[in-house]
Design a protein around this motif. Structure first.
Motif, short mmCIF file in Angstrom:
data_model
loop_
_atom_site.label_atom_id
_atom_site.label_comp_id
_atom_site.label_asym_id
_atom_site.label_seq_id
_atom_site.Cartn_x
_atom_site.Cartn_y
_atom_site.Cartn_z
N ASP A 150 -55.48 -59.56 0.08
CA ASP A 150 -54.26 -60.19 -0.43
C ASP A 150 -54.35 -60.40 -1.93
O ASP A 150 -53.39 -60.15 -2.66
N THR A 151 -55.51 -60.85 -2.39
CA THR A 151 -55.68 -61.11 -3.81
C THR A 151 -55.58 -59.82 -4.62
O THR A 151 -54.88 -59.75 -5.63
N ARG B 258 -61.41 -49.01 -2.09
CA ARG B 258 -61.82 -49.12 -3.49
C ARG B 258 -62.81 -50.26 -3.69
O ARG B 258 -63.79 -50.13 -4.44
N GLY B 259 -62.54 -51.39 -3.02
CA GLY B 259 -63.45 -52.52 -3.15
C GLY B 259 -64.84 -52.19 -2.64
O GLY B 259 -65.85 -52.52 -3.27
N GLN C 65 -65.29 -63.21 -7.83
CA GLN C 65 -64.69 -64.47 -7.39
C GLN C 65 -65.08 -64.82 -5.96
O GLN C 65 -65.33 -65.98 -5.62
N GLU C 66 -65.16 -63.79 -5.11
CA GLU C 66 -65.51 -64.01 -3.71
C GLU C 66 -67.02 -63.97 -3.46
O GLU C 66 -67.46 -64.02 -2.32
N ARG C 67 -67.81 -63.82 -4.54
CA ARG C 67 -69.27 -63.89 -4.49
C ARG C 67 -69.92 -62.64 -3.88
O ARG C 67 -71.08 -62.65 -3.51
N LYS D 200 -73.09 -63.52 -1.53
CA LYS D 200 -72.37 -63.40 -0.25
C LYS D 200 -72.94 -62.26 0.58
O LYS D 200 -73.04 -62.37 1.81
N LEU D 201 -73.32 -61.18 -0.08
CA LEU D 201 -73.90 -60.04 0.64
C LEU D 201 -75.25 -60.40 1.25
O LEU D 201 -75.60 -59.93 2.32
#
Length: 277
Positions: free
Chosen positions: A6-7, A33-34, A71-73, A88-89
């Motif tokens: 969404d972001t 892509r991310g 931003q999402e770590r 986060k990973l």
């Protein structure tokens, strides 16, 4: 992940004019892509120019993707190091590892190996100075072996045990070699005379170089096996598998031919545990 999509989609939609050659990415395109950004950083790309070149995207699009992942770590950015994989990973990696049952993951590959070879298949891990059998598939030749699931044997006497030892140094080899006849959990009276330490060491050097191990009747009279180690994502040896049979069915020439077969099965299990192929 929905939040990330969404972001990224909202950012892409609001600023798509800086990337006129490419329409605002859909959710699937954005996810792809991310993930490509993460793969690029994991492969050593550290700045936007490198990442954009690998992805084939503009600098601004690459910046939006990377910024959201920071931003999402999922990524971390520092002026000195650039982009690196984020905490986060690491969290997800440990969670995934904890949710993986080695015996369940390995079972399909053990069954394939059993079908391919027709012999007895073992899966084992190290437990202190012993091998602990996690799984066993009996062979098709009607042979009985004393190994069983939950059974323990001195690590330096078995093929799977020696495969587990391949990542150790020679001092550890020697220590485990000296303990091979001290276990009370197995009958040592029927075991063949053990090789000298120098013979054992030389064999282990050969096995370590080749990434496999043999059991040449070291653990049980007339039983031979070919074993290979299983690795996790840190490239640590966490388990081993083996193909076992009696001497008439396991001449040295066949043992040599089975090395690649057993290693291939071990590599597939390792891949399931996150090890790079």
């Amino acid at each position: 992940m929905r939040k990330i999509l969404d972001t990224l989609d909202s950012k892409a939609a609001s600023t798509h004019t800086d990337d006129q050659a490419t329409a605002a990415p859909s959710g699937t395109q954005t996810l792809t892509r991310g993930l490509a950004v993460l793969q690029a950083v994991a492969g050593g790309a550290r700045d936007l120019k490198e990442i954009a070149k690998l992805l084939g995207t503009t600098r601004s699009t690459t910046h939006r993707l990377a910024s959201c992942l920071v931003q999402e770590r999922y990524l971390r950015f520092t002026p000195n190091a650039g982009y690196v994989l984020g905490p986060k990973l690491i969290e997800l990696g440990f969670q995934a590892r904890d949710e993986v049952s080695l015996a369940v993951v390995a079972r399909p590959y053990l069954e394939q190996l059993a079908e391919q070879s027709g012999d007895t298949i073992h899966l084992a891990l190290q437990d202190d100075d012993d091998v602990l059998y996690l799984d066993k598939i009996p062979g098709k030749k009607g042979l009985e072996m004393r190994s069983r699931v939950g059974h323990r044997m001195p690590i330096a006497t078995t093929g799977v045990g020696k495969a587990l030892m391949l990542g150790m140094d020679e001092e550890d080899w020697k220590s485990l070699y000296q303990k091979r006849s001290s276990a009370t959990s197995v009958d040592t009276s029927r075991r063949l005379p053990k090789r000298s330490w120098s013979e054992f060491r030389d064999q282990m050097r050969q096995y370590a170089k080749g990434g496999y191990a043999f059991d040449l009747e070291d653990n049980e009279p007339s039983i031979r096996c070919v074993a290979a180690p299983i690795y996790d994502a840190s490239h640590a040896i966490v388990a081993a598998i083996s193909v076992s049979s009696t001497v008439p069915y396991m001449p040295l020439k066949r043992m040599q031919s089975l090395i690649a077969v057993v290693q291939a099965a071990a590599a597939r299990i390792s891949s399931e545990l996150g090890a790079a192929r």
